[in-house]
Write a protein that holds these residues in place. Structure first.
Motif, mmCIF file in Angstrom:
data_model
loop_
_atom_site.group_PDB
_atom_site.id
_atom_site.type_symbol
_atom_site.label_atom_id
_atom_site.label_comp_id
_atom_site.label_asym_id
_atom_site.label_seq_id
_atom_site.Cartn_x
_atom_site.Cartn_y
_atom_site.Cartn_z
ATOM 1 N N VAL A 1 -16.419 101.935 -16.635
ATOM 2 C CA VAL A 1 -16.600 102.188 -15.408
ATOM 3 C C VAL A 1 -15.487 101.375 -14.688
ATOM 4 O O VAL A 1 -15.172 100.245 -14.649
ATOM 5 C CB VAL A 1 -17.787 101.766 -14.760
ATOM 6 N N PRO A 2 -14.473 102.250 -13.881
ATOM 7 C CA PRO A 2 -13.452 101.431 -13.098
ATOM 8 C C PRO A 2 -14.033 100.476 -11.895
ATOM 9 O O PRO A 2 -14.867 100.748 -11.277
ATOM 10 C CB PRO A 2 -12.839 102.577 -12.581
ATOM 11 N N ARG A 3 -13.296 99.450 -12.003
ATOM 12 C CA ARG A 3 -13.539 98.491 -10.855
ATOM 13 C C ARG A 3 -13.190 98.921 -9.654
ATOM 14 O O ARG A 3 -12.007 99.300 -9.265
ATOM 15 C CB ARG A 3 -13.259 96.888 -11.093
ATOM 16 N N HIS A 4 -13.989 98.874 -8.336
ATOM 17 C CA HIS A 4 -13.608 99.380 -7.151
ATOM 18 C C HIS A 4 -14.265 98.486 -6.156
ATOM 19 O O HIS A 4 -15.358 99.211 -5.736
ATOM 20 C CB HIS A 4 -13.900 100.771 -7.020
ATOM 21 N N PRO A 5 -13.986 97.163 -5.797
ATOM 22 C CA PRO A 5 -14.806 96.319 -5.024
ATOM 23 C C PRO A 5 -15.129 96.765 -3.421
ATOM 24 O O PRO A 5 -16.282 96.727 -3.151
ATOM 25 C CB PRO A 5 -13.773 95.060 -4.959
ATOM 26 N N ILE A 6 -14.205 97.523 -3.055
ATOM 27 C CA ILE A 6 -14.587 98.041 -1.710
ATOM 28 C C ILE A 6 -15.539 99.097 -1.534
ATOM 29 O O ILE A 6 -16.467 99.178 -0.676
ATOM 30 C CB ILE A 6 -13.211 98.533 -0.969
ATOM 31 N N MET A 7 -15.349 100.043 -2.500
ATOM 32 C CA MET A 7 -16.407 101.248 -2.786
ATOM 33 C C MET A 7 -17.831 100.566 -3.244
ATOM 34 O O MET A 7 -18.971 100.962 -2.739
ATOM 35 C CB MET A 7 -15.989 102.087 -3.584
ATOM 36 N N GLY A 8 -17.912 99.700 -3.773
ATOM 37 C CA GLY A 8 -19.013 98.955 -4.087
ATOM 38 C C GLY A 8 -19.762 98.263 -3.398
ATOM 39 O O GLY A 8 -20.840 98.496 -3.035
ATOM 40 N N LEU A 9 -18.958 97.508 -2.570
ATOM 41 C CA LEU A 9 -19.635 96.894 -1.240
ATOM 42 C C LEU A 9 -20.183 98.007 -0.259
ATOM 43 O O LEU A 9 -21.117 97.674 0.346
ATOM 44 C CB LEU A 9 -18.617 95.783 -0.663
ATOM 45 N N MET A 10 -19.304 99.035 -0.220
ATOM 46 C CA MET A 10 -19.870 100.151 0.713
ATOM 47 C C MET A 10 -21.174 100.714 0.360
ATOM 48 O O MET A 10 -22.174 100.890 0.964
ATOM 49 C CB MET A 10 -18.777 101.353 0.807
ATOM 50 N N TRP A 11 -21.343 101.009 -0.885
ATOM 51 C CA TRP A 11 -22.519 101.469 -1.499
ATOM 52 C C TRP A 11 -23.751 100.580 -1.239
ATOM 53 O O TRP A 11 -24.838 100.903 -1.167
ATOM 54 C CB TRP A 11 -22.518 102.042 -2.778
ATOM 55 N N LEU A 12 -23.429 99.271 -1.514
ATOM 56 C CA LEU A 12 -24.491 98.023 -1.232
ATOM 57 C C LEU A 12 -24.923 97.978 0.113
ATOM 58 O O LEU A 12 -25.921 97.584 0.483
ATOM 59 C CB LEU A 12 -23.761 96.825 -1.688
ATOM 60 N N ALA A 13 -23.927 98.178 1.033
ATOM 61 C CA ALA A 13 -24.144 98.154 2.368
ATOM 62 C C ALA A 13 -25.321 99.198 2.983
ATOM 63 O O ALA A 13 -26.190 99.012 3.562
ATOM 64 C CB ALA A 13 -23.074 98.224 3.376
ATOM 65 N N LEU A 14 -24.729 100.292 2.213
ATOM 66 C CA LEU A 14 -25.677 101.614 2.380
ATOM 67 C C LEU A 14 -27.131 101.312 2.109
ATOM 68 O O LEU A 14 -28.079 101.657 2.470
ATOM 69 C CB LEU A 14 -24.937 103.040 2.066
#
Length: 315
Positions: free
Chosen positions: A256-269
């Motif tokens: 699974v590719p690492r994508h910190p910004i997208m990961g944080l976005m989904w956690l915020a949602l």
């Protein structure tokens, strides 16, 4: 601070890549398409396996018919003129606190073949709401729904009920029902969750199926498949799926590719949609992730979350 245009452009491009959803052609044989790859890297689609097809409708019944009195014999004196009349009585008695009367009304409507009544009755026995908890009866009511309505049209109100019944059955097959013939059976749990996820497109089914792939329960462990199914549920607003998918992108690894910004976005949602009383773990993951993120990543992720809200409002 201002967000780098390059960061935003890249993040939005990745976000745009995940907006495409698989489609199901109901006019042909119902073999689900595999979920689309997650953004950030080209991941090979899974090989078509024999078990990847939905549960064959010709497989036979999942369980015997419910053993409640309404399932086998007519009530001595029909207290209701129709299933609709019985449901009105159920609502009235439930509001008045007459749980015994409410259950009696549900049993009558369920015996008349009313799908919603059968499902509600299964939930009543599962939770012990007005009756002694009886997981076997709940399992058998959910089984009756699945056996008789597996080809219900996805997206309809009845389709959503049937999908929820398949998800409930998946949970029972995972753990079994102690002291009964329903034994833990991860393979059958996979079948139930996969059918709900693929044919009905149910987000609860997709989330639970993703967890099986993530843990290697009832199927070979495959984090990439888990991420694909988790993404589909996340895009439908499923808060736990958003949290787990965000965490997977934040950490990366296992294909699974690492994508910190997208990961944080989904956690915020996920944090916004979480039921804090029952899903405190989502709040904890959100707090930990944002505490350890850089200021730039936090700002970019929240900006993307706002854009995601705007897209949802325009739909």
């Amino acid at each position: 601070m201002r967000i780098s245009e390059a960061i935003i452009a890249g993040a939005l491009l990745a976000l745009g890549c995940q907006s495409a959803a698989w489609a199901q052609n109901a006019s042909v044989e119902r073999v689900p398409l595999p979920p689309l790859p997650i953004p950030g890297a080209a991941l090979p689609e899974p090989e078509v396996e024999s078990r990847a097809a939905p549960v064959p409708l010709s497989r036979g019944v999942i369980a015997p018919a419910p053993s409640g009195p309404a399932a086998h014999t007519a009530l001595p004196i029909a207290p209701f003129s129709s299933a609709r009349d019985a449901l009105k009585a159920w609502m009235r008695d439930s509001t008045a606190g007459d749980q015994a009367g409410a259950v009696k009304a549900l049993e009558y409507a369920a015996a008349q073949g009313h799908l919603a009544a059968q499902f509600k009755l299964g939930r009543v026995y599962a939770s012990g709401d007005g009756v002694p908890t009886n997981d076997l009866k709940a399992f058998e009511y959910f089984s009756k729904i699945a056996d008789e309505n597996a080809d219900e049209i996805p997206g309809t109100s009845d389709g959503r009920i049937v999908a929820a019944a398949f998800v409930a059955l998946g949970g029972y097959f995972l753990d079994g029902v102690k002291g009964t013939y329903v034994k833990p059976n991860p393979d059958r749990a996979f079948d139930m969750f996969h059918y709900a996820a693929s044919y009905f497109g149910d987000p609860d089914g997709q989330y639970n199926l993703a967890r099986l792939y993530l843990n290697g329960t009832g199927v070979a462990r495959d984090p990439r498949q888990a991420a694909r199914w988790m993404k589909l549920a996340a895009e439908k607003g499923h808060a736990p799926a958003r949290a787990v998918f965000g965490d997977m992108l934040l950490r990366g690894g296992d294909g699974v590719p690492r994508h910190p910004i997208m990961g944080l976005m989904w956690l915020a949602l996920a944090r916004e949609g979480a039921d804090t009383a029952r899903e405190g773990w989502i709040v904890e993951r959100y707090d930990a992730a944002f505490a350890n993120a850089s200021a730039g990543d936090r700002t970019a992720a929240l900006a993307l979350a706002e854009r995601q809200h705007g897209r949802a409002e325009r739909r």
